[in-house]
Motif scaffolding. Structure first.
Motif, PDB file in Angstrom:
ATOM      1  N   GLU A  70     -29.136 -64.502   8.313  1.00  0.00           N
ATOM      2  CA  GLU A  70     -29.365 -63.343   9.063  1.00  0.00           C
ATOM      3  C   GLU A  70     -29.678 -62.312   8.196  1.00  0.00           C
ATOM      4  O   GLU A  70     -30.607 -61.350   8.464  1.00  0.00           O
ATOM      5  N   THR A  73     -33.165 -62.438   6.778  1.00  0.00           N
ATOM      6  CA  THR A  73     -34.361 -62.141   7.705  1.00  0.00           C
ATOM      7  C   THR A  73     -34.583 -60.798   8.228  1.00  0.00           C
ATOM      8  O   THR A  73     -35.493 -60.423   8.100  1.00  0.00           O
ATOM      9  N   MET A  74     -33.415 -60.132   8.082  1.00  0.00           N
ATOM     10  CA  MET A  74     -33.479 -58.891   8.465  1.00  0.00           C
ATOM     11  C   MET A  74     -33.851 -57.932   7.339  1.00  0.00           C
ATOM     12  O   MET A  74     -34.951 -57.053   7.495  1.00  0.00           O
ATOM     13  N   ALA A 101     -43.000 -67.792   9.721  1.00  0.00           N
ATOM     14  CA  ALA A 101     -43.068 -68.212  10.980  1.00  0.00           C
ATOM     15  C   ALA A 101     -44.204 -67.607  11.860  1.00  0.00           C
ATOM     16  O   ALA A 101     -44.814 -68.137  12.718  1.00  0.00           O
ATOM     17  N   ASP A 102     -44.762 -66.383  11.460  1.00  0.00           N
ATOM     18  CA  ASP A 102     -45.703 -65.669  12.223  1.00  0.00           C
ATOM     19  C   ASP A 102     -47.099 -66.311  12.014  1.00  0.00           C
ATOM     20  O   ASP A 102     -47.457 -66.777  10.808  1.00  0.00           O
ATOM     21  N   LEU A 155     -35.487 -70.682  11.084  1.00  0.00           N
ATOM     22  CA  LEU A 155     -35.974 -69.875  10.099  1.00  0.00           C
ATOM     23  C   LEU A 155     -35.439 -70.523   8.549  1.00  0.00           C
ATOM     24  O   LEU A 155     -34.251 -70.921   8.808  1.00  0.00           O
TER      25      LEU A 155
ATOM     26  N   LEU B  79     -34.419 -59.051  12.460  1.00  0.00           N
ATOM     27  CA  LEU B  79     -33.784 -60.144  13.116  1.00  0.00           C
ATOM     28  C   LEU B  79     -34.299 -60.614  14.304  1.00  0.00           C
ATOM     29  O   LEU B  79     -34.537 -61.765  14.612  1.00  0.00           O
ATOM     30  N   LYS B  82     -38.040 -61.892  14.379  1.00  0.00           N
ATOM     31  CA  LYS B  82     -38.454 -63.065  13.621  1.00  0.00           C
ATOM     32  C   LYS B  82     -37.870 -64.306  14.567  1.00  0.00           C
ATOM     33  O   LYS B  82     -38.171 -65.361  14.422  1.00  0.00           O
ATOM     34  N   LYS B  83     -36.593 -64.069  15.150  1.00  0.00           N
ATOM     35  CA  LYS B  83     -36.043 -65.048  16.075  1.00  0.00           C
ATOM     36  C   LYS B  83     -37.049 -65.517  17.042  1.00  0.00           C
ATOM     37  O   LYS B  83     -37.011 -66.612  17.323  1.00  0.00           O
ATOM     38  N   VAL B  85     -40.013 -65.156  17.408  1.00  0.00           N
ATOM     39  CA  VAL B  85     -41.436 -65.738  16.871  1.00  0.00           C
ATOM     40  C   VAL B  85     -41.029 -67.184  16.553  1.00  0.00           C
ATOM     41  O   VAL B  85     -41.873 -67.990  17.077  1.00  0.00           O
TER      42      VAL B  85
END
Lengths: 255, 255
Positions: A70, A73-74, A101-102, A155, B79, B82-83, B85
């Motif tokens: 987390e 990701t942030m 992921a995008d 992720l 956060l 992206k979750k 996505v």
């Protein structure tokens, strides 16, 4: 084929406003298509600490449990990435921030547990450059954070050097790719305390010799392994340099 | 013109794994082009608290000082975004997460201080949909976080309902846009405690009357103002509904 310069920048450079601004000013001077891959480890460690989450590293690699995922990701996907994007937009460069992921950009799998359980760390399987190419051809500058996904909703944290070399390899099918690993030093040094000891041309044989002799040490080894792999797979040029020299192209060139 | 459905989702829906999964399953059923705008306020408040940063709200709007801006940049842009996505990619939808800084999508200016200093809150000036359109036409699904930039390097916090309506208005030049505001209730209710009291058709005159009578209250008013503004500016249809009905299209329709 058109030229594409991929700059990988890690460490303090992207995490402090002054050095980030200096980097972006240099980045602007690069002509042709460009793409930036960034890290953000120091900020992740700091934010984790403030959230009461302990940072554990093994051989310089971050153990990424659910809480740490987390945080990265942030920090990588949000804080660091969007500051860079806003800074590029302010310099009239039309940037877009992406993770793996995008656009389904980088598919990876969770690293199997062997001696060490790295947690949610991803090893790259596959790069989908279809939409990325389209954006680059529209003069958009992708800014890629070191996160991937497993295409099943998870992720994963992935080393930024690896992201840079995997993108460079895939994009070499469509562009003449120049891959620059950018860090604090002017290049690979034979003496880490002497900035004038830059090895300007490094081939695999010399790299192997320096490794054996201990001249090239820990952190630099995976970076150079990544670099030589990219070189073998069709990337035009790989350079190890500092932010001041990304526009001049001076530094250690893999040959 | 092709159809484009824009779904704005805020609140708990996108912040809890179960409701997010349910939402994404519904979202998948929508045919044609689609775009998602999300919030993330609860998570931002929680992360801020854990970082020792106090959340201050005025009339339901977040005061965004420099520290809070870092939090919302991490939480909205990283956060939460992206979750979503990763969740869309897992469902074979090729999503890309964006803020208003990415692709120069939404330029805003810092709200001038009048009665209240909202801090780094942005009021929208301009939407650049050029690259966004291209992505939509390539079947990419943009997932937009409620952040904008001033094109001089400053990120700004911007209301997600406003982001949704501004995107809907601009994209109405190129698509037949259906804008759905999605929240916990089945629509605008005449009695907030009675889910069967949905107003199915709401025109501006009735809205005005309900406002005067106090039937429609605080939080819903700016949402409906945004909606009626979008309707007047060429958006095909505006619907207020819950996640269960985004595929059926049942809810309050602005007429």
């Amino acid at each position: 084929m058109d030229r594409l310069t991929i700059i990988k920048v890690g460490g303090k450079v992207v995490e402090e406003p002054e050095s980030l601004n200096a980097l972006l000013d240099q980045f602007r001077k690069i002509s042709g298509n460009k793409l930036l891959v960034h890290g953000g480890g120091r900020t992740a460690t700091e934010i984790a600490k403030r959230l009461g989450i302990e940072t554990k590293m093994v051989d310089g690699r971050r153990i990424t449990d659910a809480d740490m995922l987390e945080v990265v990701t942030m920090v990588y996907g949000g804080l660091v990435n969007k500051k860079i994007v806003a800074g590029l937009q302010a310099r009239d460069m039309n940037a877009v921030g992406l993770t793996g992921a995008d656009l389904g950009l980088i598919k990876a799998h969770k690293r199997p547990v062997q001696d060490v359980d790295y947690g949610f760390v991803g090893d790259v399987d596959d790069v989908n450059a279809r939409e990325l190419r389209m954006l680059i051809e529209e003069n958009v500058i992708p800014v890629v954070a070191p996160l991937t996904h497993d295409a099943r909703g998870q992720l994963l944290n992935t080393n930024a050097d690896t992201i840079a070399s995997e993108l460079a390899i895939e994009l070499s099918n469509y562009f003449k790719v120049y891959l620059f690993y950018c860090f604090e030093k002017r290049g690979v040094l034979t003496d880490p305390n002497d900035e004038s000891s830059v090895i300007y041309d490094l081939d695999y044989k010399l790299f192997d010799q320096y490794k054996t002799e201990g001249v090239i040490s820990e952190g630099m080894i995976p970076k150079l392994d990544n670099g030589f792999r990219a070189k073998a797979k069709g990337v035009q040029e790989i350079l190890i340099t500092n932010p001041e020299n990304i526009a001049t192209g001076r530094g250690t060139r893999l040959t």
